[in-house]
Motif scaffolding. Structure first.
Motif, PDB file in Angstrom:
ATOM      1  N   THR A 107      72.191 -31.436  25.769  1.00 49.01           N
ATOM      2  CA  THR A 107      72.395 -32.856  26.049  1.00 49.01           C
ATOM      3  C   THR A 107      71.107 -33.492  26.551  1.00 49.01           C
ATOM      4  OG1 THR A 107      73.143 -32.475  28.336  1.00 49.01           O
ATOM      5  CG2 THR A 107      74.837 -32.543  26.614  1.00 49.01           C
ATOM      6  N   GLN A 109      70.014 -36.414  29.121  1.00 52.06           N
ATOM      7  CA  GLN A 109      70.665 -37.044  30.268  1.00 52.06           C
ATOM      8  C   GLN A 109      69.817 -38.185  30.829  1.00 52.06           C
ATOM      9  OE1 GLN A 109      70.886 -33.743  32.965  1.00 52.06           O
ATOM     10  NE2 GLN A 109      72.867 -33.050  32.197  1.00 52.06           N
ATOM     11  N   HIS A 111      69.479 -39.927  34.564  1.00 49.75           N
ATOM     12  CA  HIS A 111      69.827 -39.817  35.981  1.00 49.75           C
ATOM     13  C   HIS A 111      69.530 -41.146  36.657  1.00 49.75           C
ATOM     14  CE1 HIS A 111      70.361 -35.325  36.165  1.00 49.75           C
ATOM     15  NE2 HIS A 111      69.799 -35.486  34.975  1.00 49.75           N
ATOM     16  N   TYR A 122      74.646 -39.006  36.776  1.00 47.51           N
ATOM     17  CA  TYR A 122      73.973 -38.972  35.477  1.00 47.51           C
ATOM     18  C   TYR A 122      74.997 -39.067  34.356  1.00 47.51           C
ATOM     19  CZ  TYR A 122      75.384 -34.034  35.682  1.00 47.51           C
ATOM     20  OH  TYR A 122      76.112 -32.871  35.806  1.00 47.51           O
ATOM     21  N   GLY A 124      75.198 -38.030  29.984  1.00 47.39           N
ATOM     22  CA  GLY A 124      74.517 -37.266  28.951  1.00 47.39           C
ATOM     23  C   GLY A 124      75.217 -37.401  27.616  1.00 47.39           C
ATOM     24  N   ASP A 177      80.754 -31.966  37.253  1.00 50.25           N
ATOM     25  CA  ASP A 177      80.384 -32.278  35.867  1.00 50.25           C
ATOM     26  C   ASP A 177      81.633 -32.369  34.993  1.00 50.25           C
ATOM     27  OD1 ASP A 177      77.851 -32.229  33.923  1.00 50.25           O
ATOM     28  OD2 ASP A 177      79.436 -31.067  32.963  1.00 50.25           O
TER      29      ASP A 177
END
Length: 212
Positions: A107, A109, A111, A122, A124, A177
């Motif tokens: 991925t 990402q 942030h 973040y 992604g 996540d």
């Protein structure tokens, strides 16, 4: 060119563009270890032999290790990996066998607050490749046929990701996540295609990160 192949090419092009556009920056690495709940969507399109949405893969907990490289303070690339995972496959509620899948995911990402001392969220977007192995499927308990079932062994799909790191100190952080991944494969009885299974799992994980 099918839709998945087109999306994969677009993702790769976007990743290269981000890397090319990034200013000179002495990037940091971060490694994380997570425990995940894998919750498949379990949707399938089939012919009249197997009813729609009757094929299912079990929900389970798995582990995951990932490595991220920050090309700028805000932009990172994360490679997500685990070992081949054994899953139970059922048809109309009856177990018909098992398989293993290995689903590495890459991925890109963004942030939003990379230096925030409390929370660093973040997002992604990336590509997943899944390899299926050790496929042992038999539809005889449901369909009354001894013909073994088989599947395509390779799947390419997109991945979306939302998460946040919560710093403990300059190096360590707690991570939360969420990912949604496209994993799909065609099902065959002999040379006859029976349909497409959309595993499309949602993965929710928590873990620890170390930055260096």
């Amino acid at each position: 060119m099918n839709a998945i192949s087109t999306r994969t090419r677009l993702i790769a092009a976007a990743a290269l563009a981000c890397a090319a556009a990034a200013p000179a920056y002495a990037g940091d690495f971060m490694v994380r270890a997570r425990v995940l709940q894998l919750d498949p969507a379990n949707e399938n399109t089939t012919d009249a032999v197997i009813p729609a949405d009757s094929v299912s893969v079990n929900t389970k907990y798995i582990w995951e290790i990932d490595a991220s490289y920050f090309v700028t303070p805000n932009v990172a690339f994360e490679l997500i990996a685990t070992t081949p995972q054994k899953q139970t496959v059922s048809l109309a509620g009856t177990k018909i066998g098992t398989l293993r899948h290995l689903p590495p995911t890459l991925t890109a990402q963004y942030h939003f607050a990379p230096t925030n001392p409390v929370a660093r969220p973040y997002v992604g977007f990336g590509v997943n490749y899944t390899h299926f192995s050790a496929v042992h499927l038999n539809a005889q308990p449901v369909l009354g046929s001894d013909t073994p079932l088989d599947i395509d062994r390779h799947s390419w799909g997109t991945a979306i990701q939302l998460g946040a790191d919560f710093p403990i100190n300059d190096k360590l952080s707690v991570n939360v996540d969420f990912k949604k991944i496209d994993i799909r494969t065609r099902v065959y009885a002999g040379s006859t295609k029976l349909g497409t299974v959309k595993v499309d799992p949602v993965l929710f994980g928590v873990g620890i990160g170390y930055r260096f």
